[in-house]
Design an enzyme around this catalytic site. Structure first.
Site, PDB file in Angstrom:
ATOM      1  N   ASN A 103     -22.598   5.473  -2.638  1.00  0.00           N
ATOM      2  CA  ASN A 103     -23.655   6.014  -2.389  1.00  0.00           C
ATOM      3  C   ASN A 103     -24.255   6.622  -3.203  1.00  0.00           C
ATOM      4  OD1 ASN A 103     -23.965   8.094  -0.543  1.00  0.00           O
ATOM      5  ND2 ASN A 103     -23.194   7.101   1.196  1.00  0.00           N
ATOM      6  N   ARG A 107     -30.503  10.308   7.793  1.00  0.00           N
ATOM      7  CA  ARG A 107     -29.719  10.704   8.601  1.00  0.00           C
ATOM      8  C   ARG A 107     -30.759  11.158  10.008  1.00  0.00           C
ATOM      9  NH1 ARG A 107     -24.011  12.963   7.503  1.00  0.00           N
ATOM     10  NH2 ARG A 107     -25.027  14.219   9.649  1.00  0.00           N
ATOM     11  N   GLU A 151     -26.562   3.109   5.628  1.00  0.00           N
ATOM     12  CA  GLU A 151     -26.174   3.969   6.857  1.00  0.00           C
ATOM     13  C   GLU A 151     -26.561   4.354   7.674  1.00  0.00           C
ATOM     14  OE1 GLU A 151     -23.070   6.709   4.799  1.00  0.00           O
ATOM     15  OE2 GLU A 151     -22.064   4.881   3.743  1.00  0.00           O
ATOM     16  N   ARG A 166     -31.479  14.817   6.309  1.00  0.00           N
ATOM     17  CA  ARG A 166     -30.937  16.321   4.962  1.00  0.00           C
ATOM     18  C   ARG A 166     -31.154  15.386   3.423  1.00  0.00           C
ATOM     19  NH1 ARG A 166     -24.562  17.225   7.271  1.00  0.00           N
ATOM     20  NH2 ARG A 166     -26.154  17.154   8.939  1.00  0.00           N
ATOM     21  N   HIS A 167     -30.934  14.408   2.821  1.00  0.00           N
ATOM     22  CA  HIS A 167     -30.771  14.235   1.612  1.00  0.00           C
ATOM     23  C   HIS A 167     -32.105  12.767   1.484  1.00  0.00           C
ATOM     24  CE1 HIS A 167     -27.736  11.591   3.104  1.00  0.00           C
ATOM     25  NE2 HIS A 167     -26.960  12.535   3.511  1.00  0.00           N
ATOM     26  N   HIS A 193     -26.987   6.916   3.304  1.00  0.00           N
ATOM     27  CA  HIS A 193     -27.470   7.137   4.841  1.00  0.00           C
ATOM     28  C   HIS A 193     -28.481   7.914   4.955  1.00  0.00           C
ATOM     29  CE1 HIS A 193     -24.497   8.980   7.471  1.00  0.00           C
ATOM     30  NE2 HIS A 193     -25.786   8.671   8.496  1.00  0.00           N
ATOM     31  N   GLY A 225     -18.571   8.024  -2.796  1.00  0.00           N
ATOM     32  CA  GLY A 225     -20.500   9.252  -3.179  1.00  0.00           C
ATOM     33  C   GLY A 225     -19.738   9.875  -3.648  1.00  0.00           C
ATOM     34  N   HIS A 226     -19.331  11.222  -3.798  1.00  0.00           N
ATOM     35  CA  HIS A 226     -19.761  12.236  -3.529  1.00  0.00           C
ATOM     36  C   HIS A 226     -18.309  12.359  -4.793  1.00  0.00           C
ATOM     37  CE1 HIS A 226     -18.587  15.819  -3.365  1.00  0.00           C
ATOM     38  NE2 HIS A 226     -19.071  16.984  -3.048  1.00  0.00           N
ATOM     39  N   ASP A 272     -26.397   9.358  -2.044  1.00  0.00           N
ATOM     40  CA  ASP A 272     -27.270  10.789  -1.137  1.00  0.00           C
ATOM     41  C   ASP A 272     -27.561  11.304  -1.444  1.00  0.00           C
ATOM     42  OD1 ASP A 272     -26.948   8.547   0.702  1.00  0.00           O
ATOM     43  OD2 ASP A 272     -25.174   9.296   2.258  1.00  0.00           O
ATOM     44  N   HIS A 273     -26.193  12.339  -2.105  1.00  0.00           N
ATOM     45  CA  HIS A 273     -25.588  13.654  -2.822  1.00  0.00           C
ATOM     46  C   HIS A 273     -26.588  14.029  -4.084  1.00  0.00           C
ATOM     47  CE1 HIS A 273     -23.239  14.690   0.432  1.00  0.00           C
ATOM     48  NE2 HIS A 273     -22.443  13.555   0.255  1.00  0.00           N
ATOM     49  N   THR A 286     -20.740  16.346   6.612  1.00  0.00           N
ATOM     50  CA  THR A 286     -20.659  14.662   6.073  1.00  0.00           C
ATOM     51  C   THR A 286     -20.043  13.752   8.027  1.00  0.00           C
ATOM     52  OG1 THR A 286     -19.459  13.093   4.963  1.00  0.00           O
ATOM     53  CG2 THR A 286     -18.285  14.690   5.168  1.00  0.00           C
ATOM     54  N   THR A 287     -19.780  12.524   7.370  1.00  0.00           N
ATOM     55  CA  THR A 287     -19.667  11.533   8.581  1.00  0.00           C
ATOM     56  C   THR A 287     -18.578  12.101   8.987  1.00  0.00           C
ATOM     57  OG1 THR A 287     -20.736  10.449   7.805  1.00  0.00           O
ATOM     58  CG2 THR A 287     -19.657   9.430   9.657  1.00  0.00           C
ATOM     59  N   HIS A 309     -15.300   6.728   2.169  1.00  0.00           N
ATOM     60  CA  HIS A 309     -14.958   8.099   2.753  1.00  0.00           C
ATOM     61  C   HIS A 309     -13.816   8.719   1.997  1.00  0.00           C
ATOM     62  CE1 HIS A 309     -16.303  11.703   4.563  1.00  0.00           C
ATOM     63  NE2 HIS A 309     -17.266  11.027   5.440  1.00  0.00           N
ATOM     64  N   GLY A 310     -14.345   9.893   1.299  1.00  0.00           N
ATOM     65  CA  GLY A 310     -13.192  10.806   0.422  1.00  0.00           C
ATOM     66  C   GLY A 310     -12.974  10.199  -0.498  1.00  0.00           C
ATOM     67  N   ARG A 342     -34.243  21.557  -3.753  1.00  0.00           N
ATOM     68  CA  ARG A 342     -35.677  22.343  -3.704  1.00  0.00           C
ATOM     69  C   ARG A 342     -36.883  21.613  -2.988  1.00  0.00           C
ATOM     70  NH1 ARG A 342     -34.685  26.015  -8.518  1.00  0.00           N
ATOM     71  NH2 ARG A 342     -32.892  27.329  -7.611  1.00  0.00           N
ATOM     72  N   GLU A 366     -15.775  -1.094   7.916  1.00  0.00           N
ATOM     73  CA  GLU A 366     -15.506  -0.670   6.790  1.00  0.00           C
ATOM     74  C   GLU A 366     -14.151   0.743   7.547  1.00  0.00           C
ATOM     75  OE1 GLU A 366     -19.048   1.548   4.929  1.00  0.00           O
ATOM     76  OE2 GLU A 366     -17.626   2.999   4.337  1.00  0.00           O
TER      77      GLU A 366
HETATM   78  N1  PXP Z   1     -18.289   5.578   4.321  1.00  0.00           N
HETATM   79  C1  PXP Z   1     -19.208   5.729   4.702  1.00  0.00           C
HETATM   80  C2  PXP Z   1     -19.453   5.281   6.398  1.00  0.00           C
HETATM   81  C3  PXP Z   1     -19.748   6.969   4.503  1.00  0.00           C
HETATM   82  O1  PXP Z   1     -20.590   7.659   5.358  1.00  0.00           O
HETATM   83  C4  PXP Z   1     -19.407   8.100   3.668  1.00  0.00           C
HETATM   84  C5  PXP Z   1     -20.193   9.549   3.317  1.00  0.00           C
HETATM   85  O2  PXP Z   1     -21.608   8.910   3.612  1.00  0.00           O
HETATM   86  C6  PXP Z   1     -19.606   7.398   2.210  1.00  0.00           C
HETATM   87  C7  PXP Z   1     -18.262   5.914   2.633  1.00  0.00           C
HETATM   88  C8  PXP Z   1     -18.910   8.310   1.281  1.00  0.00           C
HETATM   89  O3  PXP Z   1     -17.922   8.981   1.663  1.00  0.00           O
HETATM   90  P1  PXP Z   1     -17.094   9.806  -0.393  1.00  0.00           P
HETATM   91  O4  PXP Z   1     -19.429  10.665  -0.424  1.00  0.00           O
HETATM   92  O5  PXP Z   1     -17.023  10.738   0.282  1.00  0.00           O
HETATM   93  O6  PXP Z   1     -17.583   9.107  -1.124  1.00  0.00           O
END
Ligand code: PXP
Length: 241
Positions: free
Chosen positions: A10, A48, A73, A52-53, A46, A216-217, A12-13, A103-104, A194-195, A21, A154
Site C-alpha cells: 500500500n 479517500r 480500497e 488526503r493522500h 485507498h 502499507g505504513h 498511500d503514505h 486511518t481505517t 492493517h497494522g 507540501r 480481507e
Molecule cells: N488493508 C486495509 C483495508 C486498509 O485500509 C489499510 C490501510 O489503508 C491497510 C490494509 C494497510 O494498513 P497499514 O498501512 O497499517 O499497513
C-alpha cells in the site's frame, strides 16, 4: 497451503508525504514501480473521499503502469462506484470511511449495511472488478460477507497488531486464524491486513488460509530510511512459510 503469502504494498503514505507540501514528490507511482521491481505481488491504494493522500491522477497513472495487480480500497458509495467503473482496478476492497479518522478504524459492518452493500457489490461487479470486503475477525460478519456473493475477504488485523501484551496478541491472532478457517470453509479467498509490520507479521504468515497481506505504513516508513526496494524485499522474505 501455498509456501509464500503474496504481498500487496500500500503506497498511500508516499502520497501523504507528497501532500504535506502539495507538490509532486515523492510520487506514489514511482514508489509502486520500485515496489514491483522488488517483488511486490500487487499495489494497493485507498482513494479517500477527502483525497488526503491518493489523487485521481495517481489512480490513472497506476492503472496504466502497474504490472501486477492494482487493488483500490474505497468506501461503498455512488461516487466510488463511478471511480471503479472509470479506472477499472483489478480488485476493489470495500472499506468503511470516516472523515475524521486517522486511518481505517475497523472492518465494514456488513450486517448493518447489507442493502447498501448488495447494491454496491452488484454495481461494481458490472464493472468487471474483483471485489473483497474488509471485515473484522468476527464470524457473523464473515458469514454475511459470503452471503453478499463476493469471493474474497480481507480480515482486519488491527486489534492483533495493536495488542500490547503477548497474551492479548495471542488471543487476537487466534481470532484471525479461526475466522480465516471459517471464511475458507464458506468458500472465500482470505486476505488480511492493517497494522502489520516486520515483527508482528510473522505470526499471521503462519495462518494457512491467508493467501495475501496488504501492508502499507510499515513498509513506507522503512522505505524512508532504507529505500523502497530494500523495504519490500525484507518484507517479502518474511512471508515465506
Ligand atoms: N488493508 C486495509 C483495508 C486498509 O485500509 C489499510 C490501510 O489503508 C491497510 C490494509 C494497510 O494498513 P497499514 O498501512 O497499517 O499497513
Amino acid at each position: 497451503m501455498v509456501d509464500a503469502v503474496r504481498l500487496g504494498v500500500n503506497v498511500d503514505h508516499v502520497a501523504t508525504l507528497r501532500e504535506a507540501r502539495k507538490g509532486s514528490d515523492p510520487d506514489p507511482v514511482v514508489a509502486a514501480a520500485l515496489a514491483e521491481l522488488a517483488g511486490a505481488d500487487g499495489i494497493t491504494v485507498h482513494l479517500r473521499g477527502d483525497r488526503r493522500h491518493i489523487q485521481e491522477r495517481d489512480l490513472d497513472l497506476l492503472r496504466r503502469t502497474v504490472h501486477t495487480r492494482l487493488n483500490l480500497e474505497c468506501a461503498a458509495n455512488p461516487a466510488m462506484v463511478k471511480i471503479v467503473s472509470t479506472f477499472k482496478p483489478d480488485h476493489a476492497t470495500l472499506v468503511p470511511e470516516r472523515r475524521e479518522e486517522v486511518t481505517t478504524e475497523g472492518g465494514l459492518d456488513v450486517l448493518l449495511n447489507l442493502s447498501l452493500l448488495k447494491k454496491t457489490v452488484a454495481e461494481m461487479r458490472d464493472a468487471n472488478v474483483e471485489l473483497s470486503i474488509f471485515a473484522d475477525p468476527d464470524y457473523d460478519q464473515i458469514k454475511a460477507t459470503a452471503k453478499l456473493g463476493v469471493r474474497m475477504v480481507e480480515i482486519n488485523t488491527a486489534k492483533y497488531a495493536e495488542a500490547r501484551r503477548p497474551e492479548q496478541a495471542a488471543v487476537e491472532a487466534d481470532k484471525v486464524a479461526q475466522v480465516a478457517r471459517a471464511a475458507a470453509k464458506l468458500g472465500l479467498r482470505v486476505l488480511a491486513g492493517h497494522g502489520l509490520d516486520y515483527r508482528n507479521v510473522v505470526r499471521i504468515v503462519q495462518i494457512p488460509e491467508i493467501e495475501e497481506l496488504n501492508i502499507g505504513h510499515a513498509i513506507v516508513a522503512r522505505a524512508c530510511l532504507v529505500g523502497m526496494e530494500r523495504a519490500v524485499r525484507e518484507m517479502k522474505d518474511l512471508l515465506h512459510r
